[in-house]
Structure formats: C-alpha cells, structure tokens
Design a protein around this motif. Structure first.
Motif, PDB file in Angstrom:
ATOM      1  N   PRO A 117       1.164  -1.414  -0.073  1.00 10.75           N
ATOM      2  CA  PRO A 117      -0.177  -0.212  -0.053  1.00 10.75           C
ATOM      3  C   PRO A 117       0.728   1.710   0.109  1.00 10.75           C
ATOM      4  CG  PRO A 117      -0.724  -1.447   1.312  1.00 10.75           C
ATOM      5  CD  PRO A 117       0.706  -2.023   1.222  1.00 10.75           C
ATOM      6  N   THR A 156      -9.082   1.985   3.045  1.00  6.51           N
ATOM      7  CA  THR A 156      -8.797   1.336   1.850  1.00  6.51           C
ATOM      8  C   THR A 156      -9.253   0.783   0.827  1.00  6.51           C
ATOM      9  OG1 THR A 156      -8.999  -0.441   3.462  1.00  6.51           O
ATOM     10  CG2 THR A 156      -7.266   1.322   4.217  1.00  6.51           C
ATOM     11  N   ARG A 161      -6.484  -3.496   2.076  1.00 13.89           N
ATOM     12  CA  ARG A 161      -6.791  -3.963   3.852  1.00 13.89           C
ATOM     13  C   ARG A 161      -6.045  -4.007   4.246  1.00 13.89           C
ATOM     14  NH1 ARG A 161     -12.498  -2.430   6.163  1.00 13.89           N
ATOM     15  NH2 ARG A 161     -12.107  -3.055   7.991  1.00 13.89           N
ATOM     16  N   THR A 164      -2.621  -2.944   5.118  1.00 13.33           N
ATOM     17  CA  THR A 164      -2.787  -1.478   5.423  1.00 13.33           C
ATOM     18  C   THR A 164      -2.730  -1.863   6.690  1.00 13.33           C
ATOM     19  OG1 THR A 164      -3.091  -0.671   3.952  1.00 13.33           O
ATOM     20  CG2 THR A 164      -4.294   0.442   5.694  1.00 13.33           C
ATOM     21  N   SER A 185     -13.510  -0.229   4.207  1.00 17.55           N
ATOM     22  CA  SER A 185     -12.855  -0.190   2.740  1.00 17.55           C
ATOM     23  C   SER A 185     -14.218   0.396   1.551  1.00 17.55           C
ATOM     24  CB  SER A 185     -12.783  -2.088   2.390  1.00 17.55           C
ATOM     25  OG  SER A 185     -11.876  -2.052   3.224  1.00 17.55           O
TER      26      SER A 185
END
Ligand code: UTP
Length: 473
Positions: A117, A156, A161, A164, A185
């Motif tokens: 990410p 995210t 996700r 992260t 998300s």
C-alpha cells in the motif's frame, strides 16, 4: 446459483463469467456467486454503453468563470477580522472533538510501482518513516496541543485493506489507540474490455479495481463510519490523500472558515505555477463550484490573464477538503450515490477463453472511477481557501521526476528548513540557495511553525551544521 443471476448475466451479455464455473470447487463457486450478486448489472450495462462502447465527449460548460476564493493572507480589515474569528472557531471545534481526519488510501499507486500500500512507503527524507506515520505523528501532536482524542478514518480498498491493517498493527498503530483508527473499504468496479465484457483475472474472480476516491462518500455510509462519527460527535472531516505527507492533517483556519461560512464541502486551492500545471481547476458554472481537470480546461481559458498578467483560472486543486458529515448523510441517504464516471484506459491482466492468464503490453480495458470533487457542485454552499504550497502539498506519484519521491523529500526538507529559519536557526545553504544538509522534523515533535519555534527554544538550537543529517524528533 440463483436463476435470476444467470438470466441477468445472459440479458446483459456477461454470461462468459460463468464459463469455468463448473470446474470450480465449492468455496470458489460461492465466492464468485457472491461477487456477482454485488453487481447491479442494469446500471453497469448503462455505464458500459456510455463510457466504454462510446467515448463520451467531455462537455465543458460554456459559462465557466474562475471560482472566487479566500486569499492566503487577508486583504481587508474585514477579512482580517473574519480570519481571526475563523482560526479561533477552528481551534474550538478541534478541541471539542468535532473534527475527524480522513485519509484516502485505496488507490493502486501504479505509477509509484511500490510493492505494498502506498501509505507504507518510507518517504521520510532522513527518518525513512512511512507516509502513514507522518499523519499518525501529526494526529498525536494535535491531540497533545488540543487535549482531545482525535479519530482517524482510513479508507483502503479491498485489495490493500489487509496489508494496510497489518502495517498499522506491526507499527503498534504509531502510538495511537486502536479504537481511534477506523478502517473502511471503498467499493470496486470490474474492468471492462473494449467489447463491453467484464474481464476475469482467474477462473473464479473478476478483474476488480477500486472505484475511485469518489467512492469515499458511499463507503463512509456503508461501512458505518458516518454512524461512528455521529456517535462520537464528529461534524467535520478533514480530507486528504495518502500520498501528500506535507498536508496539515487538520488546518484550524480552514475548518473555522468552513464552519463560519456554513459550507458543506470546502477545498484548498493553490495558485498554479503555469497555465497548464496538472492540477484540477476551480471554476463556477451555473452558480456552482466545480473542478475541471487540467486536461479538459480549454487552452483559451487556461491561458487567459487579467490586466496585471495573472492567470484568471489561477486556482488549482491539491485535493484537500473539509466535508460536513450532514452533507455526506444527505448525499448518501438513499444508500446510493451516482457521481459522474471518469474513464481510464489501462493494461489489465486477464484470462482468455482457455483460462490462460494474459498480461497485455498495451491498454486492453477501461476502468471506471468517480472523483470526490464531483460532489462539490452538489453542495448548497462551498468555500475555497488559498494555501501556501510549501506548507501543504508534496505529492508522491512517481519514483523520480515531477511529483515524485525525490521531489517530495526535497519539499519536506525545504519546508522544515524554512520553519527552522523562521525560528532563528542558521541553515547551511549552497550558493544556489539549495540546502547543504538533510533536515526533517517529526510532526510528533512540531506540527506547525509555532511548535517549531518552541522546540528550537527548548532545545537551544541555533545552527545546523553543513552536510549533516538531522532528524528532529
Ligand atoms: P491517484 O489518482 O493519484 O491514484 O490517487 P493512485 O492510485 O494513488 O496512483 P496511480 O494513479 O495508480 O499511480 C489520489 C489519492 O486518491 C486515493 C489514492 O490512494 C490517493 O491517496 N484513491 C484513488 C483512493 O483512495 N481510491 C481510488 O479508487 C483511487
């Protein structure tokens, strides 16, 4: 699988998505079915016809005028009074816990080409700290300054996700409490090939990508973030992008002006450095604020100047906003939000009819995204504030060159050096004015100019040595 889903796939010419269905195991079958059930095929079909099978001509309103904005420094006595009141109001709102931070971090960061990410990228020029840590440290310092617990909403995509959240956990949430960070998300959109067919990237999965930062608004509702804000008394969101470590995570003047002007969605503007700088342009059409992308603003307008030679369409967008919770609640009340789509032609790996994975070397598909700034014309009141680029904007899009890791690191060091200079510290510079030392101030130690002055005094710093490396934390 329900017959209605099969009928829908046939009706909209997407039955190829089931080509390998019979060869899948039960779990894969269930996953594919559940992904397909999330798609509104009637709506997607309309989007495909409008944005994929034909390239919609961008229709630029013919009544565009430059958007008004509050200048960086107040220009009249009246404005001076307003700014002082706004700053005080902003500070009051922060201290009362009415402001939350919102970082959009759902993008794919393709240009950066970093494995992970984007927010985990080690951007600190001396510290190598991640982008996320810049924001976390700023939040921690603000909490101390305002004696308040601040909430941080981190958007995210489904694709990043897990990575992260793992990064936050590994870093012990950068010292913040776990319950003050709300991950959510955004939605996804399938990639569509030039025949209008949804692409698959395995026998059981579609090639999905995040639905653009415009997806933030609906995702805030669907994830329960709006309810969470309400329950915690948060009325305003300070919105910024994950790839801008220079952004003040909350700007008291900006928040205060937003509130006093009763704005629903506000925006920071930067004076463009030239007519064609790659920033969206703030314009007014039919009495509403909107952003016209740099690539869409007609050259005649982009280059128009006033009697002093200043660009008329001077206001560029660094994608920094304040958004009222009430506004997001209204916009998404129906559980839906249809912002205009933007089309991007991309290289999307896919499986062919024999199930072989193909990695194309030229664009083969269209990704559809919505943009957060398309919510501006939907707001009944808006506000634009000019900010100093040096203090708010260092985009990290590419590894090198323009808007890159390199340029971003230079900008962080330059901003911090200027703050030290303003606090009376002697900074070593080369004959051409560039820095002759590496300097980075942790936002945990000093968030703003006032903080830097106090820091320098407390530590009795008078000069930085030439060619030295300095991390002030
Ligand atoms: P960009 O448009 O620069 O995209 O996003 P990107 O994904 O980071 O990078 P490229 O274009 O693939 O190289 C601007 C901001 O909006 C967020 C990004 O994470 C970044 O903070 N964003 C973008 C989302 O949160 N979701 C999206 O679907 C797209």
């Amino acid at each position: 699988m329900k017959q209605q889903l099969i009928d829908n796939l046939k009706k909209y010419g997407q039955e190829h998505l089931l080509k390998f269905y019979d060869s899948l195991n039960d779990a894969e079958k269930a996953d594919l079915t559940s992904e397909l059930e999330k798609i509104d095929f009637a709506n997607l079909d309309k989007l495909i016809k409008t944005y994929v099978m034909s390239k919609p001509e961008m229709s630029i309103p013919d009544d565009l005028t430059p958007a008004p904005y509050f200048p960086m420094n107040p220009e009249t006595a009246e404005q001076q009074k307003l700014y002082a009141e706004a700053e005080a109001e902003g500070k009051k709102l922060i201290a009362a816990g009415k402001v939350g931070c919102l970082t959009v971090a759902g993008g794919q960061g393709t240009r950066l080409g970093f494995d992970g990410p984007k927010g985990t990228y080690p951007i600190g020029p001396v510290s190598n700290n991640s982008l996320f840590s810049f924001f976390a440290n700023s939040i921690a310092r603000l909490q101390e300054k305002y004696n308040v617990k601040l909430y941080w909403y981190v958007m995210t995509s489904l694709l990043n996700r897990e990575a992260t959240e793992k990064f936050f956990a590994e870093n012990n949430n950068f010292g913040l409490e776990k319950d003050q960070i709300f991950f959510f998300s955004q939605g996804t959109m399938p990639a569509i090939d030039y025949n209008g067919k949804i692409l698959m990237n395995s026998k059981s999965t579609m090639a999905l990508s995040p639905d653009g930062h415009g997806g933030t608004l609906l995702a805030l509702r669907k994830s329960g973030a709006l309810d969470h804000m309400k329950a915690n008394g948060i009325d305003y969101l300070s919105y910024f992008q994950v790839d801008n470590p220079l952004v003040p995570v909350i700007n008291p003047l900006f928040i205060g002006l937003h509130a006093l002007e009763k704005s629903e969605m506000s925006a920071v503007m930067l004076a463009k450095t030239n007519a064609f700088e790659k920033l969206g342009n703030f314009c007014i059409s039919k009495g509403r604020l909107e952003i016209i992308e740099y690539s869409d603003l007609p050259e005649k307008l982009a280059t128009m100047t006033d009697e002093k030679g200043k660009l008329k369409f001077i206001a560029g967008s660094p994608a920094i906003h304040v958004i009222s919770r009430n506004f997001i609640e209204q916009l998404t009340a129906s559980g839906n939000l249809s912002l205009p789509c933007h089309r991007a032609d991309k290289k999307v790996p896919f499986i062919d009819e024999n199930g072989n994975l193909i990695t194309p070397d030229k664009p083969n598909a269209v990704k559809l995204e919505t943009f957060i700034f398309d919510a501006l014309p939907l707001a009944s009141a808006t506000m634009v504030l000019e900010c100093d680029r040096v203090n708010v904007f260092a985009p990290t899009k590419n590894p090198t060159g323009v808007d890159s890791v390199e340029s971003c690191r230079m900008m962080i060091m330059e901003r911090d050096a200027k703050r030290l200079e303003a606090a009376g510290v002697k900074i070593p510079r080369n004959p051409d004015g560039t820095l002759n030392a590496k300097i980075e101030i942790s936002p945990r130690a000093a968030f703003d100019e006032e903080d830097v002055k106090n820091y320098v005094k407390a530590k009795n710093i008078t000069a930085i040595a030439a060619e030295s490396e300095n991390y002030l934390d």
